[in-house]
Design an enzyme around this catalytic site. Structure first.
Site, PDB file in Angstrom:
ATOM      1  N   SER A   1       0.827  -1.209   0.000  1.00 19.39           N
ATOM      2  CA  SER A   1       0.000   0.000   0.000  1.00 19.39           C
ATOM      3  C   SER A   1       0.861   1.259   0.000  1.00 19.39           C
ATOM      4  O   SER A   1       2.084   1.202   0.191  1.00 19.39           O
ATOM      5  CB  SER A   1      -0.912   0.015   1.235  1.00 19.39           C
ATOM      6  N   LYS A   2       0.201   2.382  -0.166  1.00 22.92           N
ATOM      7  CA  LYS A   2       0.903   3.665  -0.215  1.00 22.92           C
ATOM      8  C   LYS A   2       1.541   4.015   1.128  1.00 22.92           C
ATOM      9  O   LYS A   2       2.482   4.789   1.189  1.00 22.92           O
ATOM     10  CB  LYS A   2      -0.062   4.772  -0.650  1.00 22.92           C
ATOM     11  N   ARG A   3       1.026   3.455   2.206  1.00 23.06           N
ATOM     12  CA  ARG A   3       1.551   3.798   3.532  1.00 23.06           C
ATOM     13  C   ARG A   3       2.568   2.788   4.061  1.00 23.06           C
ATOM     14  O   ARG A   3       3.202   3.014   5.084  1.00 23.06           O
ATOM     15  CB  ARG A   3       0.396   3.945   4.531  1.00 23.06           C
ATOM     16  N   ASP A   4       2.708   1.655   3.361  1.00 23.09           N
ATOM     17  CA  ASP A   4       3.616   0.615   3.845  1.00 23.09           C
ATOM     18  C   ASP A   4       5.070   1.064   3.868  1.00 23.09           C
ATOM     19  O   ASP A   4       5.823   0.700   4.761  1.00 23.09           O
ATOM     20  CB  ASP A   4       3.501  -0.649   2.973  1.00 23.09           C
TER      21      ASP A   4
END
Length: 512
Positions: free
Chosen positions: A271-274
């Site tokens: 994901s974009k936050r990983d």
């Protein structure tokens, strides 16, 4: 499916598109989709098109389109057609094409493949809740569409009255009943879908804008897209898209759905936050949100674009050999969609560093010196030393340009302190005298080159019957301040006679 069977079907002009939404920074999953489109286009002498799918203005983020273009350029995969590069198929932003889509929605209504639906949000919510209470799922399709508030159950006269009255409506696709739809995917092969399980998707919204599905099909047709290469998340839409092509009587492009990029540990897609949570970038370039959040990027973290492209190419694609290092030209020559895997590809941040280290070693002398100079300027270090020689001496131990400073700082700043463990280990009672003897040799040495110094000092060590470690270790400590660095005599040549002697004298004075 053999490679030749697909290759032989690629005839005419290959045109592929990368169609991101400008809703924020471009995730590396999106960059990989762009890369695979680019490689396929270039392999077949075709065109790589950038189309900005910005029909959802509520999610539009200022600066996102510029970010996408800059990211593609940084990776070395610029688009052939797109915003600012019109080749006769523009405009390439869907928001600038919105006048086109209503005509095609109306065409589907005229042919009986779509219908007007006047259902309110409240009415649809009621049906959903009613179904939930009965343990069912509400699907707007052939089961119930003639009982709901739409043009299928209205006379032509009633329909026109409601349209003229300005009642809000959407246009829905009329999914065919009792049809086994055969779908083809270059990566996944043949699939069959029973149309009875599909819902009647909205094609045109009450705000006068098309949904993704209609705009996507119309644009791909008008832009003469030959192959649609996109992420696996669009696989559930393939049936509707094929039905739309059939409804319009258009030839569909060939489809290829790429596997997901998975988290390095655990389950689920990356994901974009990983990235920032796990300590590695998931965006090509750094991004600052309107709220002030900063997301790291490969470029700003010091990665070379060649390393990022090589890493992304092997996420889900297998060349069929043990070869792992590919230039962009080699990727274009070797790439085949048939060798893309169906299953998700696990992201490996350490492997990305391995690629980066390789490409760091491949930098030309000019690139190395230029990057090294920028690094020193940033650290406000001025020096007349030969950066080309220093860079080549230390780069083997460097993964990033910033590592060059860690590996070479002692060339530019003489040690003011010495590693305590190293001092205790190698600076003995007789070391002062040994270093004084070395100084005598160095003062008399000419030329002051690595080769000449190595021969002179090593001959003296052998003749004097002293262990090499008793000389070479304190010598390194004197020059560097710790037990690190390339060949001691190479360090001396770069520093020059005067600075070398000064450092050894200083060490004798401080450690003796």
């Amino acid at each position: 499916m053999s490679n030749h069977s697909v290759e032989s079907r690629i005839s005419g002009n290959v045109r592929v598109r990368f169609a991101p939404s400008p809703t924020g920074p471009l995730h590396i999953g999106g960059v990989r989709t762009a890369l695979f489109n680019y490689l396929f286009a270039k392999k077949h002498g075709g065109s790589f098109i950038l189309r900005i799918e910005d029909t959802d203005q509520n999610r539009y983020v200022d600066g996102a389109e510029d970010y996408i273009i800059e990211a593609l350029n940084w990776c070395g995969i610029p688009f052939d057609e797109g915003p600012g590069k019109d080749k006769g198929f523009g405009p390439y932003r869907q928001s600038e094409r919105k006048h086109i889509y209503k005509k095609y929605a109306n065409q589907l209504i005229q042919s009986g493949h779509a219908y007007y639906a006047f259902d309110t949000n409240e009415s649809l919510d009621f049906h959903r809740k009613d179904h939930e209470e009965k343990g069912k799922t509400f699907i707007y399709n052939h089961h119930n569409r003639e009982k709901l508030d739409n043009s299928l159950r209205l006379s032509e006269n009633e329909l026109q009255k409601r349209l003229h009255a300005g009642e809000p409506y959407v246009i829905r696709f009329k999914t065919p009943v009792n049809q086994m739809l055969e779908l083809n995917d270059i990566i996944r092969g043949k699939m069959e879908i029973d149309t009875n399980i599909l819902d009647d998707k909205v094609l045109f919204k009450s705000d006068g804008m098309p949904t993704y599905h209609l705009a996507n099909i119309v644009d791909d047709h008008l832009m003469q897209i030959s192959h649609v290469i996109r992420g696996e998340e669009w696989l559930p839409s393939l049936a509707l898209h094929q039905l739309l092509y059939d409804a319009f009587g258009w030839k569909a492009p060939q489809f290829a759905h790429l596997p997901l990029i998975m988290k390095p540990v655990g389950k689920g897609k990356l994901s974009k936050r990983d990235g920032d949570k796990m300590g590695f970038p998931v965006f090509p370039l750094q991004w600052r949100s309107a709220e002030g959040e900063r997301y790291s990027g490969y470029r700003e973290d010091g990665y070379l674009p060649e390393a990022v492209v090589n890493m992304l190419a092997l996420l889900g694609w297998n060349p069929g050999t043990e070869k792992e290092i590919f230039s962009l030209e080699e990727l274009i020559e070797t790439f085949e969609l048939e060798r893309v895997n169906k299953s998700g590809a696990k992201f490996d941040p350490e492997k990305t560093k391995w690629f980066q280290h390789h490409y760091m070693q491949q930098l030309s002398d000019d690139q190395l010196v230029s990057s090294f100079k920028n690094l020193l300027d940033h650290k406000q270090v001025t020096s007349s030393l030969n950066l080309k020689i220093i860079g080549n001496l230390v780069k083997e131990r460097a993964t990033f340009i910033n590592d060059l400073w860690e590996q070479s700082h002692y060339f530019f700043k003489a040690p003011v302190a010495y590693d305590e463990k190293a001092v205790n280990k190698c600076w003995q009672e007789e070391t002062d005298k040994v270093m004084e003897a070395v100084l005598m040799i160095l003062k008399e040495s000419s030329p002051f080159t690595q080769e000449h110094l190595s021969v002179k000092v090593k001959k003296w060590i052998t003749d004097a019957g002293i262990g090499f470690g008793r000389v070479m270790q304190p010598l390194r400590l004197s020059l560097v301040g710790e037990m690190k660095g390339p060949d001691v005599f190479a360090i001396m040549e770069v520093l020059g006679k005067e600075e070398t002697i000064r450092r050894i004298e200083n060490a004798i004075k401080k450690l003796g």
